[in-house]
Design a protein around this motif. Structure first.
Motif, mmCIF file in Angstrom:
data_model
loop_
_atom_site.group_PDB
_atom_site.id
_atom_site.type_symbol
_atom_site.label_atom_id
_atom_site.label_comp_id
_atom_site.label_asym_id
_atom_site.label_seq_id
_atom_site.Cartn_x
_atom_site.Cartn_y
_atom_site.Cartn_z
ATOM 1 N N ASN A 122 0.831 -1.149 -0.014
ATOM 2 C CA ASN A 122 -0.089 -0.154 0.106
ATOM 3 C C ASN A 122 0.903 1.181 0.119
ATOM 4 O OD1 ASN A 122 -2.245 -1.504 0.051
ATOM 5 N ND2 ASN A 122 -2.686 -1.401 2.224
ATOM 6 N N ASN A 123 2.089 1.207 0.722
ATOM 7 C CA ASN A 123 2.848 2.479 0.837
ATOM 8 C C ASN A 123 3.489 2.656 -0.664
ATOM 9 O OD1 ASN A 123 2.322 3.057 3.349
ATOM 10 N ND2 ASN A 123 4.018 2.086 4.217
ATOM 11 N N VAL A 124 3.885 1.490 -1.090
ATOM 12 C CA VAL A 124 4.555 1.619 -2.633
ATOM 13 C C VAL A 124 3.723 2.048 -3.436
ATOM 14 C CG1 VAL A 124 5.722 0.261 -4.431
ATOM 15 C CG2 VAL A 124 6.198 -0.307 -2.021
ATOM 16 N N ALA A 125 2.391 1.648 -3.289
ATOM 17 C CA ALA A 125 1.311 2.060 -4.385
ATOM 18 C C ALA A 125 1.080 3.428 -4.233
ATOM 19 C CB ALA A 125 0.299 1.295 -4.371
ATOM 20 N N ALA A 126 1.077 4.141 -2.793
ATOM 21 C CA ALA A 126 0.819 5.228 -2.641
ATOM 22 C C ALA A 126 1.699 6.354 -2.861
ATOM 23 C CB ALA A 126 0.429 5.560 -1.154
ATOM 24 N N LEU A 127 3.055 6.022 -2.826
ATOM 25 C CA LEU A 127 4.277 6.662 -3.185
ATOM 26 C C LEU A 127 4.594 6.771 -4.735
ATOM 27 C CD1 LEU A 127 6.768 5.508 -0.711
ATOM 28 C CD2 LEU A 127 6.173 7.937 -0.877
#
Length: 173
Positions: free
Chosen positions: A12-17
């Motif tokens: 989720n963090n990778v996608a958000a970044l």
């Protein structure tokens, strides 16, 4: 176009970044949840900026960025973490030689600004390298031409002014 590597063990963090950076920049972004995969990719492709989370199960962000630095020393290194104890920061600065630390939850504006600063630094670093190479080539050409002039002056003493060497740069005489 500058290339950015994003590493966080949470998808989720990778996608958000990636979403944030794609929306605000024209950078090419690759995301990873595995430090080992990210390092393998770093062996294949040059990145201008690398963002890594600090707390990950495989290896922490400092260890990852330190290994990344050996592969790509000119990449701009950013660590992102919800934790900011003094020891962690000391290791990140001294071992991985990070350029920036960004606290989670991140401020999108500050994160984009940090990545863009890294991308700009990469462009400048590449331009400096290009100019150094050009300067080295030009110095070689000048040295060669001075050698030719010396041969002409030796073979045909009247072809050049007697003081032709006085006009040469001091380190090329």
């Amino acid at each position: 176009m500058s290339r950015v590597l994003v590493l966080d063990d949470e998808e989720n963090n990778v996608a958000a970044l990636r979403r944030l950076l794609r929306a605000e920049t024209d950078l090419e972004i690759e995301g990873f949840t595995s430090a080992a995969e990210a390092l393998r990719r770093a062996d294949e492709v040059a990145f201008d900026v690398v963002l890594a989370d600090y707390r990950m199960p495989e290896m922490d962000g400092t260890q990852f960025l330190e290994q990344f630095r050996y592969r790509q020393p000119d990449a701009y290194r950013i660590i992102v973490s919800a934790h900011s104890d003094v020891e962690m920061l000391r290791k990140a600065i001294n071992q991985a030689q990070i350029h920036r630390f960004i606290q989670k939850p991140w401020d999108g504006f500050l994160l984009v600004e940090a990545v863009m600063r890294g991308a700009e630094r990469a462009v400048l670093t590449q331009e400096v390298a290009r100019l150094q190479k050009q300067t080295t080539q030009q110095a070689g050409t000048i040295k060669y031409l001075i050698g030719l002039l010396a041969m002409v002056a030796e073979k045909y003493p009247d072809a050049l002014p007697a003081d032709w060497q006085a006009a040469m740069p001091p380190d090329n005489k």
